[in-house]
Design a protein around this motif. Structure first.
Motif, PDB file in Angstrom:
ATOM      1  N   GLY A 183      47.427  37.082  69.010  1.00 46.22           N
ATOM      2  CA  GLY A 183      47.609  38.114  67.980  1.00 46.22           C
ATOM      3  C   GLY A 183      47.698  37.502  66.599  1.00 46.22           C
ATOM      4  N   ALA A 184      48.527  36.448  66.486  1.00 49.66           N
ATOM      5  CA  ALA A 184      48.705  35.791  65.184  1.00 49.66           C
ATOM      6  C   ALA A 184      47.385  35.183  64.705  1.00 49.66           C
ATOM      7  N   PHE A 185      46.669  34.530  65.606  1.00 48.34           N
ATOM      8  CA  PHE A 185      45.416  33.866  65.236  1.00 48.34           C
ATOM      9  C   PHE A 185      44.344  34.886  64.845  1.00 48.34           C
ATOM     10  N   LEU A 186      44.263  35.964  65.620  1.00 46.02           N
ATOM     11  CA  LEU A 186      43.273  37.012  65.345  1.00 46.02           C
ATOM     12  C   LEU A 186      43.512  37.632  63.972  1.00 46.02           C
ATOM     13  N   PHE A 187      44.773  37.948  63.694  1.00 48.34           N
ATOM     14  CA  PHE A 187      45.068  38.570  62.404  1.00 48.34           C
ATOM     15  C   PHE A 187      44.926  37.564  61.266  1.00 48.34           C
ATOM     16  N   GLY A 188      45.164  36.286  61.567  1.00 44.55           N
ATOM     17  CA  GLY A 188      44.904  35.245  60.573  1.00 44.55           C
ATOM     18  C   GLY A 188      43.428  35.208  60.224  1.00 44.55           C
ATOM     19  N   LEU A 189      42.571  35.313  61.251  1.00 45.90           N
ATOM     20  CA  LEU A 189      41.119  35.295  61.013  1.00 45.90           C
ATOM     21  C   LEU A 189      40.682  36.535  60.233  1.00 45.90           C
ATOM     22  N   ILE A 190      41.306  37.670  60.558  1.00 45.34           N
ATOM     23  CA  ILE A 190      40.943  38.909  59.834  1.00 45.34           C
ATOM     24  C   ILE A 190      41.275  38.759  58.348  1.00 45.34           C
ATOM     25  N   ILE A 191      42.471  38.217  58.084  1.00 43.21           N
ATOM     26  CA  ILE A 191      42.873  38.010  56.689  1.00 43.21           C
ATOM     27  C   ILE A 191      41.934  37.003  56.011  1.00 43.21           C
ATOM     28  N   LEU A 192      41.575  35.981  56.751  1.00 42.01           N
ATOM     29  CA  LEU A 192      40.660  34.965  56.222  1.00 42.01           C
ATOM     30  C   LEU A 192      39.309  35.604  55.878  1.00 42.01           C
ATOM     31  N   PHE A 193      38.836  36.472  56.758  1.00 46.31           N
ATOM     32  CA  PHE A 193      37.568  37.168  56.532  1.00 46.31           C
ATOM     33  C   PHE A 193      37.638  37.996  55.251  1.00 46.31           C
ATOM     34  N   PHE A 194      38.737  38.736  55.110  1.00 39.86           N
ATOM     35  CA  PHE A 194      38.869  39.578  53.921  1.00 39.86           C
ATOM     36  C   PHE A 194      39.018  38.727  52.662  1.00 39.86           C
ATOM     37  N   SER A 195      39.626  37.546  52.812  1.00 41.49           N
ATOM     38  CA  SER A 195      39.830  36.698  51.639  1.00 41.49           C
ATOM     39  C   SER A 195      38.502  36.232  51.051  1.00 41.49           C
ATOM     40  N   THR A 196      37.456  36.203  51.886  1.00 34.90           N
ATOM     41  CA  THR A 196      36.147  35.805  51.365  1.00 34.90           C
ATOM     42  C   THR A 196      35.448  36.989  50.681  1.00 34.90           C
ATOM     43  N   MET A 197      35.971  38.198  50.913  1.00 41.38           N
ATOM     44  CA  MET A 197      35.310  39.382  50.361  1.00 41.38           C
ATOM     45  C   MET A 197      35.935  39.896  49.073  1.00 41.38           C
ATOM     46  N   VAL A 198      37.229  39.601  48.873  1.00 42.87           N
ATOM     47  CA  VAL A 198      37.897  40.153  47.686  1.00 42.87           C
ATOM     48  C   VAL A 198      38.175  39.050  46.677  1.00 42.87           C
ATOM     49  N   ARG A 199      38.148  39.457  45.397  1.00 43.05           N
ATOM     50  CA  ARG A 199      38.394  38.459  44.359  1.00 43.05           C
ATOM     51  C   ARG A 199      39.852  38.445  43.935  1.00 43.05           C
ATOM     52  N   MET A 200      40.418  39.647  43.768  1.00 41.37           N
ATOM     53  CA  MET A 200      41.778  39.712  43.224  1.00 41.37           C
ATOM     54  C   MET A 200      42.819  39.428  44.311  1.00 41.37           C
ATOM     55  N   GLN A 201      43.828  38.634  43.908  1.00 42.14           N
ATOM     56  CA  GLN A 201      44.889  38.280  44.857  1.00 42.14           C
ATOM     57  C   GLN A 201      45.616  39.514  45.371  1.00 42.14           C
ATOM     58  N   ILE A 202      45.817  40.481  44.452  1.00 43.19           N
ATOM     59  CA  ILE A 202      46.577  41.678  44.824  1.00 43.19           C
ATOM     60  C   ILE A 202      45.855  42.463  45.931  1.00 43.19           C
ATOM     61  N   SER A 203      44.524  42.383  45.910  1.00 39.14           N
ATOM     62  CA  SER A 203      43.758  43.115  46.931  1.00 39.14           C
ATOM     63  C   SER A 203      44.073  42.572  48.320  1.00 39.14           C
ATOM     64  N   LEU A 204      44.177  41.252  48.408  1.00 39.65           N
ATOM     65  CA  LEU A 204      44.446  40.633  49.708  1.00 39.65           C
ATOM     66  C   LEU A 204      45.846  41.000  50.217  1.00 39.65           C
ATOM     67  N   LEU A 205      46.781  41.048  49.293  1.00 41.72           N
ATOM     68  CA  LEU A 205      48.132  41.449  49.692  1.00 41.72           C
ATOM     69  C   LEU A 205      48.140  42.886  50.188  1.00 41.72           C
ATOM     70  N   LEU A 206      47.378  43.731  49.470  1.00 41.53           N
ATOM     71  CA  LEU A 206      47.290  45.135  49.895  1.00 41.53           C
ATOM     72  C   LEU A 206      46.651  45.234  51.276  1.00 41.53           C
ATOM     73  N   ILE A 207      45.626  44.420  51.506  1.00 46.91           N
ATOM     74  CA  ILE A 207      44.982  44.433  52.830  1.00 46.91           C
ATOM     75  C   ILE A 207      45.980  43.987  53.895  1.00 46.91           C
ATOM     76  N   GLY A 208      46.769  42.959  53.563  1.00 49.75           N
ATOM     77  CA  GLY A 208      47.795  42.487  54.491  1.00 49.75           C
ATOM     78  C   GLY A 208      48.790  43.585  54.814  1.00 49.75           C
ATOM     79  N   LEU A 209      49.219  44.303  53.776  1.00 44.26           N
ATOM     80  CA  LEU A 209      50.172  45.397  53.984  1.00 44.26           C
ATOM     81  C   LEU A 209      49.552  46.500  54.841  1.00 44.26           C
ATOM     82  N   MET A 210      48.265  46.775  54.570  1.00 45.38           N
ATOM     83  CA  MET A 210      47.576  47.818  55.354  1.00 45.38           C
ATOM     84  C   MET A 210      47.452  47.386  56.822  1.00 45.38           C
ATOM     85  N   LEU A 211      47.182  46.098  57.015  1.00 47.76           N
ATOM     86  CA  LEU A 211      47.111  45.598  58.403  1.00 47.76           C
ATOM     87  C   LEU A 211      48.455  45.792  59.096  1.00 47.76           C
ATOM     88  N   GLY A 212      49.525  45.527  58.328  1.00 50.32           N
ATOM     89  CA  GLY A 212      50.874  45.724  58.863  1.00 50.32           C
ATOM     90  C   GLY A 212      51.098  47.173  59.254  1.00 50.32           C
TER      91      GLY A 212
END
Lengths: 353, 332
Positions: free
Chosen positions: B128-157
């Motif tokens: 679970g941890a590894f899969l969600f790490g990969l998902i976050i990693l995938f999104f990190s290549t798609m978004v530029r702003m740091q805040i977007s990644l945090l929002l994605i993390g919160l949405m995943l939560g």
């Protein structure tokens, strides 16, 4: 024209509400019904019915007063398992039109009526639907939350549906819980049967209690299990601790004060119970699951051969244990004193393997 | 490794403090345990002696787990913050904990016949941890702003919370109870015989973290600069996610979710040490993270007779205001 319209409206309001109004009887000299153990209600006989006073469990002040007219109580929604059991004990389960959850019902009569459509599910106190409750045309709804009003209580009252909390679970004596059957007797018009039922339970309980007192060897007993990091077990004055003592057991925390549960650390539990002989109510059906949530349980002396719970007959226990403390006591005596073969078989409890 | 006198003194102080706090932790509890009890519980163990059992089976594993959880989650947070170049990143905020929780929830409450042993929960938490790490990693290549990644993390939560809620509604009372107990978070569920496995995972992760110190230092300069310095960005990202997943997965599996440690401690370390050298940051994160959880657990045990508090609640109570302060500090 305006006046006549308002007049019609007023008549409509009066008539809608009027036919749901209770009769106000005269309570000059209500006959008290004897309550020997229960501390959370008082019951008095009035003309054509009863006056029920519910007392707040903490302060014993009157929290609510109900006029009960048995002839009106044709349809009951019971959202508490205890009430199902008490209604069944008085052969009045046919009055039940609603329950909280079919999966929680033990009584075969209620279960078969559910299958035939005579009883419907309404969910727990917090999850029910106002529209469904109104459509049920029930006269009374029983629930079991203390200090909280039933959702939409006032609206339900307007539709002629009375809601009544049942405080049996806050009583501090096993027989006090059972005495709530007198309330059910008043509601169903079977007060004589309820009194007779309670008298028999009281008699049987006291016979068993006297038996329990006389055993020379009293096994040490532990209760409960870990929830989070705390082990919850009844305090010394709790009804369950009282029953262990009545059954001739030596409850490990009998000297603690209070009626609510103690929250103890696992260190304290291990320190006190390495040699405790019997462990009751670990909350799970098998040892594998117990160890999943509480791996240190394996160090308890009773874990190997002497863990007992009602979890395999949970529905039966929740329905009947309040009205039949004599049966619970009988189970405890069988568990604590297996050498005595005179008691019989277990009613609710079984060994956890 | 360039290290200033101040940093040296700080590290030395932490190195002295950690064993002292760990020792205090061993002697705090509801039952009085002496040095002799500890000695005997190790060399003359008698399973009928309550003091021996409490020392060996409860306190030593609990203290070890507190150290591992604090140090491990802090390192995971540090690596995530460097990887995403974001001080508000961490395994909890980015949803890595949620991934572990989701998989544990699915194991306990849906009856998936994957594994039923302790190893099963660990494996599922890791996946679970590894899969969600990969998902976050995938999104990190798609978004530029740091805040977007945090929002994605919160949405995943939020998404995983919803799935866990669904699993809860479908589960029976017993399964629900087991999951609720696990989700409350506890350091005392760990048993002595499980420690070697946990220590092995922890040791491998720490070793891995030290092996990527150079690429981590390069990543601080940005992806482009790191590439110019010869860093294989893709490989480093994968290694960091793997390390984070192992640590978060193991800690979450054995202790339940523990919030905010991974976020708060690395930031505290940066404030204290004022360095971008990851060798120093990793060592300091290990020491401060371990001390933080040990102190939290000491506090929990001291107040236990009067007030019961799960570890997850206390770390959140301390961690959440710290994050608010951090955000306000950055806004200034």
């Amino acid at each position: 024209m305006k006046i006549s319209f308002l007049a019609v409206l007023a008549i409509l309001f009066v008539s809608c509400d009027g036919n749901k109004q209770k009769k106000h009887a005269s309570f000059d000299d209500p006959e008290k019904i004897e309550i020997r153990y229960a501390e959370n209600f008082k019951l008095k006989k009035i003309k054509d019915g009863y006056l029920l006073e519910l007392l707040k469990p903490g302060t014993k002040d009157v929290s609510e007063t109900y006029e009960i007219y048995p002839s009106e109580n044709k349809k009951i929604i019971s959202l508490t398992a205890t009430l199902n059991g008490m209604l069944a004990a008085l052969n009045s389960q046919d009055l039940i039109v609603g329950i909280s959850d079919y999966d929680h019902v033990y009584d075969s009569g209620i279960r078969s009526r559910f299958k035939n459509g005579g009883v419907k599910e309404y969910g727990g106190t917090a999850q029910n639907s106002l529209e469904k409750l109104v459509a049920s045309e029930a006269n009374i709804i029983f629930y079991d939350i203390v200090d909280e009003q039933f959702p939409n209580q006032q609206k339900l009252k307007k539709f002629g549906i009375q809601v009544m909390p049942i405080y049996d679970w806050r009583e501090n004596h096993p027989l006090a819980k059972a005495e709530w059957i007198k309330v059910v007797g008043a509601i169903t018009g079977k007060i004589k049967e309820a009194n007779a039922f309670f008298d028999q339970v009281e008699k049987d309980y006291n016979i068993l209690k006297n038996l329990g007192k006389n055993y020379s060897k009293k096994p040490t007993v532990l209760c409960g299990n870990l929830i989070g990091d705390s082990w919850y077990t009844p305090s010394g004055n709790n009804y369950y601790a009282m029953m262990i003592e009545d059954a001739g057991g030596d409850y490990r925390y009998k000297t603690t004060k209070g009626t609510i549960s103690l929250a103890l650390s696992i260190e304290q539990i291990l320190n006190d119970n390495l040699k405790t002989e019997i462990w009751l109510n670990p909350g799970y059906k098998d040892k594998t699951t117990i160890l999943k949530t509480n791996p240190h349980a394996k160090h308890l002396g009773a874990f190997k051969n002497n863990v007992y719970c009602y979890s395999n007959g949970m529905k039966k226990f929740w329905e009947q244990s309040a009205s039949r403390p004599d049966l619970v006591l009988s189970d405890m005596i069988v568990l604590f004193h297996p050498e005595d073969k005179s008691i019989g078989t277990l009613n609710f409890y079984s060994q956890i393997n | 490794m360039n290290i200033s006198k101040r940093q040296n003194a700080l590290l030395l102080a932490l190195l002295i403090c950690l064993p002292i706090i760990a020792l205090i932790h061993l002697f705090v509890g509801q039952i009085d345990i002496s040095f002799t009890d500890y000695f005997d519980s190790i060399f003359n163990f008698d399973d009928r002696n309550a003091s021996h059992l409490i020392s060996r089976e409860l306190r030593i594993p609990r203290m070890t787990m507190a150290v591992i959880a604090g140090a491990g989650l802090s390192i995971a947070g540090l690596l995530m913050q460097t990887l995403f170049n974001n001080p508000l990143a961490g395994p909890y905020v980015l949803g890595i904990n949620s991934g572990a929780s989701l998989f544990v929830a699915l194991t306990i409450m849906t009856g998936i016949p994957f594994f039923t042993s302790d190893l099963g929960i660990v494996t599922n938490a890791l996946i679970g941890a590894f899969l969600f790490g990969l998902i976050i990693l995938f999104f990190s290549t798609m978004v530029r702003m740091q805040i977007s990644l945090l929002l994605i993390g919160l949405m995943l939560g939020s998404f995983t919370s919803a799935l866990v809620s669904l699993a809860q509604t479908a589960s029976d009372a017993q399964e629900l109870k087991i999951f609720t107990m696990w989700a409350l978070g506890s350091l005392q569920k760990v048993e002595l015989h499980q420690l070697p496995l946990i220590l092995a995972c922890f040791g491998a992760s720490i070793l891995g973290a030290f092996l990527v110190v150079k690429p981590l230092n390069a990543l601080v300069l940005g992806d482009k600069e790191a590439r110019l310095l010869g860093t294989n960005i893709k490989r480093v990202r994968l290694v960091i996610i793997l390390i984070t997943a192992i640590i978060t997965g193991v800690v979450t599996a054995f202790c339940g979710p523990i919030a905010f440690v991974g976020l708060a401690v690395p930031n505290l370390v940066r404030i204290l040490f004022k360095t971008q050298s990851h060798a120093i940051l990793i060592i300091a994160s290990i020491l401060i993270g371990a001390m933080f959880i040990l102190l939290c657990d000491i506090a929990i045990q001291l107040i236990e007779p009067h007030f019961i508090m799960p570890i997850n609640a206390l770390t959140s109570i301390i961690g959440a205001p710290f994050v608010i302060l951090l955000v306000l500090r950055r806004l200034k």
